[in-house]
Write an enzyme that holds these catalytic residues in place. Sequence first.
Site, PDB file in Angstrom:
ATOM      1  N   ARG A 152     116.533  40.139 -39.689  1.00 17.68           N
ATOM      2  CA  ARG A 152     116.044  39.148 -40.641  1.00 17.68           C
ATOM      3  C   ARG A 152     116.305  39.658 -42.055  1.00 17.68           C
ATOM      4  O   ARG A 152     116.551  40.841 -42.276  1.00 17.68           O
ATOM      5  CB  ARG A 152     114.557  38.909 -40.432  1.00 17.68           C
ATOM      6  CG  ARG A 152     114.208  38.281 -39.097  1.00 17.68           C
ATOM      7  CD  ARG A 152     112.724  38.413 -38.801  1.00 17.68           C
ATOM      8  NE  ARG A 152     111.899  37.830 -39.852  1.00 17.68           N
ATOM      9  CZ  ARG A 152     110.616  38.114 -40.045  1.00 17.68           C
ATOM     10  NH1 ARG A 152     110.016  38.998 -39.255  1.00 17.68           N
ATOM     11  NH2 ARG A 152     109.934  37.531 -40.999  1.00 17.68           N
ATOM     12  N   SER A 154     114.129  39.584 -44.571  1.00 22.22           N
ATOM     13  CA  SER A 154     112.947  40.000 -45.311  1.00 22.22           C
ATOM     14  C   SER A 154     113.064  41.468 -45.705  1.00 22.22           C
ATOM     15  O   SER A 154     113.820  42.243 -45.108  1.00 22.22           O
ATOM     16  CB  SER A 154     111.686  39.792 -44.465  1.00 22.22           C
ATOM     17  OG  SER A 154     111.640  40.737 -43.410  1.00 22.22           O
ATOM     18  N   THR A 274      94.722  36.013 -43.710  1.00 25.08           N
ATOM     19  CA  THR A 274      95.517  36.521 -42.587  1.00 25.08           C
ATOM     20  C   THR A 274      96.167  35.361 -41.859  1.00 25.08           C
ATOM     21  O   THR A 274      95.620  34.259 -41.824  1.00 25.08           O
ATOM     22  CB  THR A 274      94.654  37.328 -41.601  1.00 25.08           C
ATOM     23  OG1 THR A 274      95.472  37.757 -40.508  1.00 25.08           O
ATOM     24  CG2 THR A 274      93.501  36.496 -41.057  1.00 25.08           C
ATOM     25  N   SER A 276      97.074  35.849 -38.642  1.00 26.89           N
ATOM     26  CA  SER A 276      96.940  36.279 -37.254  1.00 26.89           C
ATOM     27  C   SER A 276      95.658  35.743 -36.634  1.00 26.89           C
ATOM     28  O   SER A 276      94.561  36.002 -37.135  1.00 26.89           O
ATOM     29  CB  SER A 276      96.946  37.809 -37.182  1.00 26.89           C
ATOM     30  OG  SER A 276      96.502  38.281 -35.936  1.00 26.89           O
ATOM     31  N   ARG A 278      94.572  36.783 -33.825  1.00 22.94           N
ATOM     32  CA  ARG A 278      93.932  37.968 -33.249  1.00 22.94           C
ATOM     33  C   ARG A 278      92.983  38.614 -34.257  1.00 22.94           C
ATOM     34  O   ARG A 278      91.811  38.891 -33.944  1.00 22.94           O
ATOM     35  CB  ARG A 278      95.010  38.983 -32.823  1.00 22.94           C
ATOM     36  CG  ARG A 278      94.465  40.348 -32.420  1.00 22.94           C
ATOM     37  CD  ARG A 278      95.604  41.333 -32.217  1.00 22.94           C
ATOM     38  NE  ARG A 278      96.424  41.484 -33.391  1.00 22.94           N
ATOM     39  CZ  ARG A 278      96.162  42.308 -34.394  1.00 22.94           C
ATOM     40  NH1 ARG A 278      95.081  43.058 -34.374  1.00 22.94           N
ATOM     41  NH2 ARG A 278      96.967  42.384 -35.429  1.00 22.94           N
ATOM     42  N   ARG A 279      93.467  38.830 -35.478  1.00 20.91           N
ATOM     43  CA  ARG A 279      92.616  39.443 -36.504  1.00 20.91           C
ATOM     44  C   ARG A 279      91.430  38.536 -36.822  1.00 20.91           C
ATOM     45  O   ARG A 279      90.294  39.000 -36.971  1.00 20.91           O
ATOM     46  CB  ARG A 279      93.438  39.718 -37.762  1.00 20.91           C
ATOM     47  CG  ARG A 279      94.508  40.792 -37.580  1.00 20.91           C
ATOM     48  CD  ARG A 279      95.381  40.912 -38.800  1.00 20.91           C
ATOM     49  NE  ARG A 279      96.429  41.919 -38.604  1.00 20.91           N
ATOM     50  CZ  ARG A 279      97.669  41.801 -39.059  1.00 20.91           C
ATOM     51  NH1 ARG A 279      98.026  40.720 -39.743  1.00 20.91           N
ATOM     52  NH2 ARG A 279      98.551  42.756 -38.844  1.00 20.91           N
ATOM     53  N   ARG A 296     100.667  33.177 -45.672  1.00 17.93           N
ATOM     54  CA  ARG A 296     102.010  33.423 -45.145  1.00 17.93           C
ATOM     55  C   ARG A 296     102.881  34.018 -46.232  1.00 17.93           C
ATOM     56  O   ARG A 296     102.546  34.020 -47.399  1.00 17.93           O
ATOM     57  CB  ARG A 296     102.638  32.109 -44.642  1.00 17.93           C
ATOM     58  CG  ARG A 296     101.947  31.485 -43.457  1.00 17.93           C
ATOM     59  CD  ARG A 296     102.135  32.280 -42.179  1.00 17.93           C
ATOM     60  NE  ARG A 296     103.532  32.625 -41.954  1.00 17.93           N
ATOM     61  CZ  ARG A 296     104.453  31.807 -41.450  1.00 17.93           C
ATOM     62  NH1 ARG A 296     104.110  30.564 -41.106  1.00 17.93           N
ATOM     63  NH2 ARG A 296     105.694  32.206 -41.263  1.00 17.93           N
ATOM     64  N   GLY A 297     104.056  34.509 -45.814  1.00 19.29           N
ATOM     65  CA  GLY A 297     104.998  35.103 -46.746  1.00 19.29           C
ATOM     66  C   GLY A 297     105.184  36.587 -46.489  1.00 19.29           C
ATOM     67  O   GLY A 297     104.466  37.199 -45.691  1.00 19.29           O
ATOM     68  N   ASN A 298     106.191  37.170 -47.161  1.00 17.57           N
ATOM     69  CA  ASN A 298     106.409  38.598 -46.990  1.00 17.57           C
ATOM     70  C   ASN A 298     105.327  39.386 -47.735  1.00 17.57           C
ATOM     71  O   ASN A 298     104.445  38.816 -48.377  1.00 17.57           O
ATOM     72  CB  ASN A 298     107.815  38.982 -47.465  1.00 17.57           C
ATOM     73  CG  ASN A 298     108.060  38.592 -48.921  1.00 17.57           C
ATOM     74  OD1 ASN A 298     107.167  38.683 -49.751  1.00 17.57           O
ATOM     75  ND2 ASN A 298     109.275  38.168 -49.230  1.00 17.57           N
ATOM     76  N   CYS A 391     101.715  34.623 -30.155  1.00 17.00           N
ATOM     77  CA  CYS A 391     101.061  34.648 -31.470  1.00 17.00           C
ATOM     78  C   CYS A 391      99.876  33.693 -31.542  1.00 17.00           C
ATOM     79  O   CYS A 391      99.073  33.765 -32.476  1.00 17.00           O
ATOM     80  CB  CYS A 391     102.081  34.313 -32.555  1.00 17.00           C
ATOM     81  SG  CYS A 391     102.790  32.659 -32.430  1.00 17.00           S
TER      82      CYS A 391
END
Length: 476
Positions: A152, A154, A274, A276, A278-279, A296-298, A391
């Site tokens: 990718r 990123s 976040t 996620s 899960r988190r 979202r985003g890098n 995810c």
Amino acid sequence: MPLTFWASRQTQRPIWQLKERRAGTVGGGMWMAWLQPCCSAPPNAQPQSRNSIGSRPAGRGEPGRRPLLPCCFLAAQSVSAPLGPLPLRLPPRRPRPRKKRSPFKAPSLGRALISACIRTSVSPQNPASSLPIAMSDHPDRANPFSIVLGTRESQLAMWQTKHVLGLLQQHHPETDFTIKGMTTTGDQILNVALNKVGTKALFTKELEVALELGEVDLIVHSLKDVPTTLPEGMVLGATVEREDPRDVVIMAPKWVEQGILRLEDLPKGSVLGTSSVRRTAQLKRRFPGLLFHDIRGNLNTRFAKLDAPDSPYDAILLAYAGVHRLEWDHRISQILEPEQMQHAVGQGAIGIEIREGDAKIQTYLECLNHKPTQLRTFCERAFMRRLEGGCSVPLGVWTELRPKEQGSAVQVLKFVGSVCALDGSDEIVSELEVELGGEDHQHHLELAQGLGLQLADSLIEKGARVILDSIKVHNK
């Protein structure tokens, strides 16, 4: 054994001088070429007529009759049995003005045939017994004989790929390695939470297409982004040594200035960013007074959103591995221990995906494979595959590999896994371990996989299936 390429029965032209012929009966362009093994024919070979596609009479500079193979057939499939004469009819030659053409500027079909055949080798005893397609010599490349690493675009993905490239160059200094970056579906969809996109392979599909087409020779992944079931014909060739897999808290500057660095110290109603589930699920259970918003985003984008004067976030949650690799360690406020949050499957590890059966690339990767990391992630991925996680499912794991006793050659693989309800109202946790004795790594992998499957079954017996079914209904 290498092959010589012939453009016709009458001429001895190199492969890049092939001319396109159009067959009116088929209604489209068609490339024809003959592949001549650079060896004498077997002693018992029977002469064939000039009109047979499977043979070619001796010509200029030829020591004698040699078997020929049509390269269009080789490109169509991998052959495991000897080829006899093939009933192919050549269209009549149409006179065309000659044009000078660069060796790797042939039409697309011709390029595919060249790629499929240029590195093919043939055994004199069985000319078609082994016909591998080595797409590392892809003609579209500036250097068609280099090894291309796909990734990718990123910043973190590029860091990981450059890290792998550096390791490869250390062990194979004679080889030319290059990087090809791509944008994936997950990189393009930034305004929707990952668990609501509704598809797997968000960050891998485009890369795997390039791998299948031969545009790249291997793909460097964050292993946690790789689905547990790979496309047919793809395998994980190596797993690079894992970074610390734990999660971290990055506090907003306003709280850092006040000395508030832990989640326990944040006031009720504080917002954590976040992407996620899960988190979110695990921390909702442990800190019910906190709120969670998607981000979202890098990494640079997320830090900018957190530091903005009008930021809605009081803190963000990230993986330690990414923060550390991009040298943002000074922003870490708190590292979450396994008792507070179990990490994602494969988190912190780098996985390298290759084409199945590509012995050349597999040989290059042997120096990169870290066996302890492979054992731990193999166990985690088996666990996730059995529970059909992704995810959109809040699965948490923690694995440890340690000696059974001080100085003992026997190791113990410990695995803790959990499934949590999306709202944090329920969580099921289980723990198992297995001893790994001897030096048979393949046997150790089988034991690690069995441990992951056994732990998943243990969670199901405790009622995890109810949570998983409710999550599926929620995500529809």
